[in-house]
Every structure is written in structure tokens, then in C-alpha cells.
Design an enzyme around this catalytic site. Structure first.
Site, short mmCIF file in Angstrom:
data_model
loop_
_atom_site.label_atom_id
_atom_site.label_comp_id
_atom_site.label_asym_id
_atom_site.label_seq_id
_atom_site.Cartn_x
_atom_site.Cartn_y
_atom_site.Cartn_z
N ASP A 174 0.94 -1.23 0.12
CA ASP A 174 0.19 0.17 0.05
C ASP A 174 0.92 1.28 -0.09
O ASP A 174 2.09 1.16 0.73
CB ASP A 174 -0.89 0.00 1.58
CG ASP A 174 -2.04 0.83 1.28
OD1 ASP A 174 -1.85 2.32 1.12
OD2 ASP A 174 -3.23 0.40 1.24
N ALA A 212 -7.21 1.26 -5.37
CA ALA A 212 -7.80 2.12 -6.51
C ALA A 212 -8.02 3.42 -5.67
O ALA A 212 -8.23 3.63 -4.44
CB ALA A 212 -9.07 1.58 -7.18
N TYR A 230 -14.57 6.51 -13.04
CA TYR A 230 -14.19 5.47 -12.23
C TYR A 230 -14.78 4.31 -12.59
O TYR A 230 -14.07 3.25 -12.62
CB TYR A 230 -14.93 5.83 -10.60
CG TYR A 230 -14.87 5.02 -9.78
CD1 TYR A 230 -13.74 4.17 -9.27
CD2 TYR A 230 -16.35 4.27 -9.13
CE1 TYR A 230 -13.79 3.05 -8.36
CE2 TYR A 230 -16.22 3.28 -8.46
CZ TYR A 230 -15.11 2.66 -7.83
OH TYR A 230 -15.21 1.57 -7.14
N ILE A 274 -29.94 15.18 2.27
CA ILE A 274 -30.24 14.13 1.36
C ILE A 274 -30.20 14.86 0.18
O ILE A 274 -30.77 15.81 -0.41
CB ILE A 274 -31.60 13.98 1.65
CG1 ILE A 274 -31.90 13.55 3.12
CG2 ILE A 274 -32.30 12.75 0.89
CD1 ILE A 274 -33.19 13.12 3.64
P1 NAD Z 1 -9.68 2.66 0.32
O1 NAD Z 1 -9.32 4.13 -0.35
O2 NAD Z 1 -10.24 2.80 1.67
O3 NAD Z 1 -8.77 1.68 0.16
C1 NAD Z 1 -7.62 1.68 -0.92
C2 NAD Z 1 -6.29 1.49 -0.57
O4 NAD Z 1 -5.33 1.17 -1.85
C3 NAD Z 1 -5.63 2.64 0.18
O5 NAD Z 1 -5.17 2.17 1.39
C4 NAD Z 1 -4.62 3.44 -0.63
O6 NAD Z 1 -3.72 3.98 -0.01
C5 NAD Z 1 -4.31 1.99 -1.63
N1 NAD Z 1 -3.63 2.40 -3.18
C6 NAD Z 1 -4.63 3.18 -4.09
N2 NAD Z 1 -3.79 3.33 -5.04
C7 NAD Z 1 -2.62 2.64 -4.70
C8 NAD Z 1 -1.50 2.48 -5.58
N3 NAD Z 1 -1.37 2.95 -6.90
N4 NAD Z 1 -0.62 1.70 -5.13
C9 NAD Z 1 -0.60 1.44 -3.67
N5 NAD Z 1 -1.55 1.54 -2.89
C10 NAD Z 1 -2.63 2.17 -3.44
O7 NAD Z 1 -10.96 2.24 -0.58
P2 NAD Z 1 -12.12 0.92 -0.01
O8 NAD Z 1 -13.29 1.71 0.15
O9 NAD Z 1 -11.33 -0.01 0.92
O10 NAD Z 1 -12.22 0.26 -1.46
C11 NAD Z 1 -11.37 -1.09 -1.85
C12 NAD Z 1 -11.53 -1.49 -3.43
O11 NAD Z 1 -12.81 -1.70 -3.37
C13 NAD Z 1 -11.43 -0.22 -4.53
O12 NAD Z 1 -10.95 -0.74 -5.33
C14 NAD Z 1 -12.74 0.14 -4.82
O13 NAD Z 1 -12.75 0.80 -5.79
C15 NAD Z 1 -13.78 -1.04 -4.61
N6 NAD Z 1 -15.07 -0.80 -4.12
C16 NAD Z 1 -15.24 -0.08 -2.95
C17 NAD Z 1 -16.62 0.18 -2.79
C18 NAD Z 1 -16.93 0.98 -1.40
O14 NAD Z 1 -18.22 1.10 -1.29
N7 NAD Z 1 -15.93 1.16 -0.53
C19 NAD Z 1 -17.77 -0.20 -3.60
C20 NAD Z 1 -17.32 -0.72 -4.74
C21 NAD Z 1 -15.77 -1.16 -5.04
N1 UDP Z 2 -26.10 10.65 -0.14
C1 UDP Z 2 -27.09 11.54 0.35
N2 UDP Z 2 -26.47 12.31 1.20
C2 UDP Z 2 -24.97 12.31 1.38
C3 UDP Z 2 -24.28 11.37 0.83
C4 UDP Z 2 -25.03 10.41 0.04
O1 UDP Z 2 -28.21 11.69 0.26
O2 UDP Z 2 -24.45 13.27 2.21
C5 UDP Z 2 -27.04 9.47 -0.99
C6 UDP Z 2 -26.41 9.38 -2.30
O3 UDP Z 2 -27.24 10.11 -3.24
C7 UDP Z 2 -26.87 7.96 -2.63
C8 UDP Z 2 -26.81 7.28 -1.28
O4 UDP Z 2 -26.97 8.37 -0.43
O5 UDP Z 2 -27.99 7.70 -3.07
C9 UDP Z 2 -25.47 6.42 -1.16
O6 UDP Z 2 -24.25 7.39 -1.50
P1 UDP Z 2 -22.84 7.04 -1.17
O7 UDP Z 2 -22.10 8.13 -1.87
O8 UDP Z 2 -22.73 6.38 0.11
O9 UDP Z 2 -22.65 5.84 -2.24
P2 UDP Z 2 -22.84 5.64 -3.84
O10 UDP Z 2 -24.16 4.87 -4.06
O11 UDP Z 2 -22.79 6.88 -4.45
O12 UDP Z 2 -21.66 4.58 -4.25
#
Ligand code: NAD
Ligand code: UDP
Length: 327
Positions: A33, A77, A143, A207
Site C-alpha cells: 500500500d 484504486a 471511475y 439528502i
Molecule cells: P480505500 O481507499 O479505503 O483503500 C484503497 C487502498 O489502496 C488505500 O489504502 C490506498 O492507499 C491504496 N492505494 C490506492 N492506489 C494505490 C497504488 N497505486 N499503489 C499502492 N496503494 C494504493 O478503498 P476501499 O473503500 O477499501 O475500496 C477498496 C476497493 O474496493 C477499491 O478498488 C474500490 O474501488 C472498490 N470498491 C469499493 C466500494 C466501497 O463502497 N467502498 C464499492 C465498490 C468497489
Molecule cells: N447520499 C446523500 N447524502 C450524502 C451522501 C450520500 O443523500 O451526504 C446518498 C447518495 O445520493 C446515494 C446514497 O446516499 O443515493 C449512497 O451514497 P454513497 O455516496 O454512500 O454511495 P454511492 O451509492 O454513491 O456509491
């Protein structure tokens, strides 16, 4: 049997919870990381942290080779939709180019298995819900586009170089464990922001839109507990290492923004002030995943499905860590 797994992004939210689960299951865990968006304190005890970018081919291939790594779980990411709309170059660089270099390091070190953190954002505005794995993919922002492109890259790395992979398309990750929780900076996700409001760190929660054609006018999302996501990685690792697989990972149910806020009021016992604002650009009204495929093929189903239970776990973590992880 114990394996050695490189958790790329193991200082982040979902990566750190998964790393902990892997350690608990008896695996050896290496974390890479760059700490750009993660926290040293989130890396579980027992995991060995290398602070580097995943695109450092020389360092990563050496790490993979010298430790005889069996699989890479790729969480690294940037994942903010709004940021990706302002700075697509950053997303192509970090999510696609860095990821491609990680794959090259794997091929160089002869590591032939990856579990990839994909997202429901690859589908864009869904034509129907629940969203199924083979529904049309039309990402609506850079994204989602970079995640979609990475899945396509995995396809060709499989075809040509024999890399096996599982792409897990998460819906809205949420919740916490006793030791690990969500600490993003800036935080944009609904549940932590609602809880910050309950804690008095914010005056109100806005909201984003109350005129959607949903049961209460606010957006519906599929909130999946981070422990269920982590468990799905272990399941996929155990069952899919010799092939290609891709699954949607959701809770199977959708909750509106108002339902989330009401649940947070119940769980915290605090009043949560609300401001009804305009829609946020690009928000689909309903995003709910169908999880029959992973249930049927691997026997995985989410265990922490009750909204109150999810929010309670997050509330406990935020109450114990009001400023998140140190550093
Ligand atoms: P996060 O930002 O908490 O964790 C990502 C980690 O990757 C961080 O610690 C960051 O420092 C590290 N990182 C980023 N780019 C890097 C690089 N080039 N080299 C080394 N380290 C790097 O994110 P998260 O919420 O834990 O999400 C994890 C994964 O899941 C991501 O790929 C994200 O797109 C995917 N994802 C997350 C959600 C969500 O709701 N959080 C939903 C769908 C997909
Ligand atoms: N949302 C909201 N107020 C906020 C943050 C999010 O109403 O301050 C809503 C957003 O429009 C979505 C849902 O909550 O419908 C979840 O948003 P979040 O950003 O958590 O995740 P996303 O679905 O965008 O990945």
C-alpha cells in the site's frame, strides 16, 4: 492449507478487513500500500507491510517471487465518482495503468491468480433491477470506466497469459468489525456521514434528492457489510483459483436514504438533523444487485443483512475511533 497472499491496498477499508480475515484463517498475508488513502494503523497485526505503489514492477515482482505468493487480492484504486469526473487522468493512471503494471509484475513472477475489487459502477444506469452479472455495462463516469477496462484487461491476460481471476463487483460497502472500520478522507459515503451527524461532528446530513420515483422519494442502494465482502474473497479464493469467475456482491435488498437515516436514529438514540437538497449529478435512483449467481455457484450469501445491525457495527467503531485511525 495455508497460502501466501498479497493484499494490495491492505491499509484501506475493505482490504484491511479482508487481510484480517485471511490471517484469522491461517494464511500468510503481505500487504502492499502506498498509504495515499490508507492508514498504517489499519494494517492488521501479523501482516507484513511494504509501502510502495502497486505499479512498481521491480519491487512487486521481487516481493511476489521471494515470498512465493499464491494469489494477489487487488483493492488498490481511487474510488470517488465525483473526483473521477473532475480528474479522469488520475483515475486512468491509478486504476488502470498502475493495475496493468501490477499484472505485469504477477506475470513476471509467475503468479497466476488475482481477486479484483470491481464495482457496480461498471453497469452505469441500470435498465432493470436487481442488476445481474451479464447485464449491459455502460459506465457513466471515469471511475466505473477504469474498473470496466480493468476487467477487460483481466480477460485478455487470462486468454493470452493464463492468469486466472475472480472479479467481485461490490455494491455499497459499509459497516465495521471490532477492530476495523471506514476512514476515508474526505468521507463522502452516506452511512459514516450520517453517523458523524449523530456524533455532533456535522450539523446535518444533506439528502441528495427527494423526488425520485422510489418508495419515499430518495435513492435506493444495496448496502453490503464489509465482513460479508471479506468472506466472499475467501470463498472465491478457496473455490475459483483455477478459473475465471465474476460475481455481483450485494445485500440482496435495497434501502432508501431516509431508511438509513431512520435506522441511524434508532441505533444511536440521537436526533439527526436533515436537509433536503437537490439531486447529486449522476446518481441512479435504484442500485440493487442480484446475488443468486454467487449463492448458487459458491454457496456464499451475506450474513449481516439487517440495516440496524450494519449501522450498529459502524456506530461502535466510529464511537471508539471518533477521529478514525491515527495518522
Ligand atoms: P480505500 O481507499 O479505503 O483503500 C484503497 C487502498 O489502496 C488505500 O489504502 C490506498 O492507499 C491504496 N492505494 C490506492 N492506489 C494505490 C497504488 N497505486 N499503489 C499502492 N496503494 C494504493 O478503498 P476501499 O473503500 O477499501 O475500496 C477498496 C476497493 O474496493 C477499491 O478498488 C474500490 O474501488 C472498490 N470498491 C469499493 C466500494 C466501497 O463502497 N467502498 C464499492 C465498490 C468497489
Ligand atoms: N447520499 C446523500 N447524502 C450524502 C451522501 C450520500 O443523500 O451526504 C446518498 C447518495 O445520493 C446515494 C446514497 O446516499 O443515493 C449512497 O451514497 P454513497 O455516496 O454512500 O454511495 P454511492 O451509492 O454513491 O456509491
Amino acid at each position: 492449507m495455508s497460502s501466501t497472499i498479497l493484499v494490495a491496498g491492505g491499509a484501506g477499508y475493505i482490504g484491511s478487513v479482508t487481510a484480517q480475515l485471511l490471517i484469522d484463517a491461517g494464511h500468510r498475508v503481505l500487504v502492499v500500500d502506498d498509504l495515499s488513502r490508507g492508514h498504517r494503523a489499519a494494517v492488521p497485526q501479523g501482516a507484513e507491510l511494504t509501502c510502495a505503489r502497486v505499479g512498481d514492477v521491480q519491487a512487486i515482482s521481487e516481493l511476489l517471487r521471494s515470498n512465493r505468493v499464491d494469489s494477489v487480492f487487488h483493492f488498490c484504486a481511487h474510488s470517488l465518482v465525483g473526483e473521477s469526473m473532475r480528474d479522469p487522468a488520475l483515475y486512468y493512471e491509478n486504476n488502470l495503468i498502475q493495475g496493468k503494471l501490477l499484472l505485469d509484475a504477477m506475470i513476471a513472477a509467475d503468479v497466476k491468480h488475482m481477486i479484483f475489487s470491481s464495482t457496480c459502477a461498471i453497469f452505469g444506469l441500470p435498465q432493470s433491477v436487481p442488476i445481474l452479472e451479464d447485464d449491459p455495462m455502460r459506465p457513466a463516469n471515469p471511475y466505473g470506466e477504469t474498473k470496466y477496462a480493468f476487467e477487460r484487461m483481466l480477460h485478455w491476460y487470462h486468454e493470452v497469459y493464463g492468469l486466472n481471476y475472480t472479479a467481485l463487483r461490490y455494491f455499497n460497502a459499509c459497516g465495521a468489525t471490532a477492530t476495523h472500520g471506514e476512514h476515508h478522507d474526505p468521507e463522502t459515503h452516506l452511512i459514516p456521514l450520517v453517523l458523524f451527524t449523530a456524533m455532533g461532528k456535522r450539523e446535518q446530513i444533506e439528502i441528495y434528492g427527494t423526488d425520485y420515483e422510489t418508495r419515499d422519494g430518495t435513492c435506493v442502494r444495496d448496502y453490503i457489510h464489509v465482513l460479508d465482502l471479506a468472506a466472499a474473497h475467501l470463498t472465491a479464493f478457496e473455490q475459483c483459483r483455477d478459473r475465471v469467475a465474476y460475481y455481483n456482491l450485494g445485500n440482496g435488498a435495497g434501502f432508501t436514504v431516509r431508511e438509513v437515516i431512520d435506522a441511524a436514529r434508532r441505533v444511536t438514540g440521537r436526533p439527526i438533523q436533515v436537509h433536503e437538497g437537490p439531486r447529486r449529478a449522476g446518481d441512479p435512483p435504484v442500485l440493487v444487485g442480484g446475488t443468486e449467481k454467487i449463492n448458487r455457484e459458491l454457496g456464499w450469501s451475506p450474513e449481516h443483512t439487517e440495516l440496524d445491525q450494519i449501522i450498529e457495527s459502524a456506530w461502535r467503531w466510529h464511537s471508539a475511533h471518533p477521529d478514525g485511525y491515527p495518522g
